[in-house]
Design a protein around this motif. Structure first.
Motif, PDB file in Angstrom:
ATOM      1  N   ASP A 180       0.819  -1.218   0.000  1.00 31.00           N
ATOM      2  CA  ASP A 180       0.000   0.000   0.000  1.00 31.00           C
ATOM      3  C   ASP A 180       0.848   1.261   0.000  1.00 31.00           C
ATOM      4  O   ASP A 180       0.496   2.266   0.619  1.00 31.00           O
ATOM      5  N   SER A 181       1.971   1.243  -0.701  1.00 26.74           N
ATOM      6  CA  SER A 181       2.871   2.395  -0.714  1.00 26.74           C
ATOM      7  C   SER A 181       2.424   3.405  -1.770  1.00 26.74           C
ATOM      8  O   SER A 181       2.234   3.063  -2.933  1.00 26.74           O
ATOM      9  N   LEU A 182       2.288   4.663  -1.356  1.00 29.31           N
ATOM     10  CA  LEU A 182       1.872   5.740  -2.255  1.00 29.31           C
ATOM     11  C   LEU A 182       3.083   6.560  -2.664  1.00 29.31           C
ATOM     12  O   LEU A 182       3.922   6.905  -1.830  1.00 29.31           O
ATOM     13  N   GLY A 183       3.182   6.872  -3.953  1.00 27.94           N
ATOM     14  CA  GLY A 183       4.234   7.739  -4.455  1.00 27.94           C
ATOM     15  C   GLY A 183       3.656   9.045  -4.964  1.00 27.94           C
ATOM     16  O   GLY A 183       2.482   9.118  -5.342  1.00 27.94           O
ATOM     17  N   VAL A 184       4.468  10.096  -4.955  1.00 31.31           N
ATOM     18  CA  VAL A 184       4.057  11.412  -5.465  1.00 31.31           C
ATOM     19  C   VAL A 184       5.103  11.898  -6.460  1.00 31.31           C
ATOM     20  O   VAL A 184       6.306  11.845  -6.178  1.00 31.31           O
ATOM     21  N   TYR A 185       4.640  12.362  -7.616  1.00 31.80           N
ATOM     22  CA  TYR A 185       5.529  12.901  -8.648  1.00 31.80           C
ATOM     23  C   TYR A 185       5.131  14.343  -8.926  1.00 31.80           C
ATOM     24  O   TYR A 185       3.958  14.635  -9.176  1.00 31.80           O
ATOM     25  N   LEU A 186       6.119  15.238  -8.893  1.00 27.87           N
ATOM     26  CA  LEU A 186       5.890  16.653  -9.193  1.00 27.87           C
ATOM     27  C   LEU A 186       6.548  16.981 -10.523  1.00 27.87           C
ATOM     28  O   LEU A 186       7.732  16.676 -10.729  1.00 27.87           O
ATOM     29  N   THR A 187       5.800  17.626 -11.413  1.00 27.52           N
ATOM     30  CA  THR A 187       6.303  17.955 -12.747  1.00 27.52           C
ATOM     31  C   THR A 187       5.912  19.385 -13.093  1.00 27.52           C
ATOM     32  O   THR A 187       4.724  19.724 -13.143  1.00 27.52           O
ATOM     33  N   PHE A 188       6.917  20.224 -13.336  1.00 25.78           N
ATOM     34  CA  PHE A 188       6.643  21.603 -13.736  1.00 25.78           C
ATOM     35  C   PHE A 188       6.353  21.654 -15.229  1.00 25.78           C
ATOM     36  O   PHE A 188       6.963  20.956 -16.032  1.00 25.78           O
ATOM     37  N   SER A 189       5.405  22.510 -15.598  1.00 23.46           N
ATOM     38  CA  SER A 189       4.990  22.678 -16.987  1.00 23.46           C
ATOM     39  C   SER A 189       4.684  21.324 -17.639  1.00 23.46           C
ATOM     40  O   SER A 189       5.288  20.948 -18.648  1.00 23.46           O
TER      41      SER A 189
END
Length: 245
Positions: A180-189
């Motif tokens: 149940d591991s959640l990942g977060v990805y941040l992407t500009f533009s």
């Protein structure tokens, strides 16, 4: 007679309290103890269940946020697993439903390889992150909820919304101790064609890993830096230092 009488303890047994990894299992003769074999099979079953789990749409639509439900080109879970490329693109009907929001941030929740993770952890994380964003007047588009999606689908969604930055929450590939591991990805533009070096990733968000409060604070820091510097990825260094208790 109890199996415990025949188990030879492992000299690393004292380290087990520090990790969920399968170390210091002990042995019964030349074999792994039956208890450990059964626990391994149970963990494997949990991982398989996570891969085939589905987003609980009602759970998300009951929240006090505007939600937009989307679907990738993958018709079902089998199609999703056999054709990763389909999980990276929106279904034409979903793509046609967009209107530009022109907001600072687009929060996108994707099932990924563990909808279990998204169901359990996305809402508590968003509940902590949203007030932080609003406190700095960082505007947010309606939350996008994607079925049968992969990381790159956020690029298309962020581009269609004309958001400055996408924050994609996705269920990570299940492990035998973390289905149940959640990942977060941040992407500009965000826009189609972006590659992974242009993203920042925060992994293993769950109570047994990176707690919600710490994860939200780290995301908030990176969001502010990304908007200030107008970039994400290898050029955006994570210099966040958590406040001492």
């Amino acid at each position: 007679m109890s199996e415990e009488l025949y188990i030879t303890p492992d000299p690393w047994s004292g380290l087990r309290r520090f990790t969920a990894a399968r170390i210091a299992l002990g042995r019964t003769g030349a074999a792994i103890p039956l208890r450990e074999v059964l626990q391994f099979r149970l963990a494997h079953a949990h991982a398989r269940d996570a891969v085939f789990s589905a987003l609980d749409l009602r759970l998300f639509t009951q929240q006090p946020w505007e939600i937009n439900i989307l679907h990738s080109e993958a018709a079902d879970r089998t199609d999703y697993l056999q054709r990763p490329d389909k999980g990276r693109k929106l279904h034409p009907a979903s793509a046609a439903s967009f209107a530009p929001a022109n907001k600072d941030v687009a929060i996108i929740v994707v099932d990924g390889l563990s909808a279990t993770a998204a169901n359990q952890h996305a809402i508590p994380l968003i509940e902590r992150l949203m007030p932080m964003l609003l406190s700095r007047k960082i505007s947010c588009a309606p939350i996008q909820l994607v079925q049968q999606g992969r990381v790159a689908i956020g690029d298309e969604i962020g581009g269609l919304l004309q958001a400055k930055l996408s924050i994609l929450l996705i269920g990570e590939r299940p492990g035998l101790s973390s289905p149940d591991s959640l990942g977060v990805y941040l992407t500009f533009s965000p826009r189609p064609g972006i590659t992974d070096e242009a993203r920042n990733c925060i992994s293993n968000i769950r109570p047994e890993g990176l707690p919600y409060d710490m994860a939200a604070a780290k995301i908030f820091y990176l969001v502010q830096e990304a908007l200030r510097l107008q970039l994400t990825g290898i050029m955006l260094k994570d210099n966040y230092t958590p406040a001492l208790p």
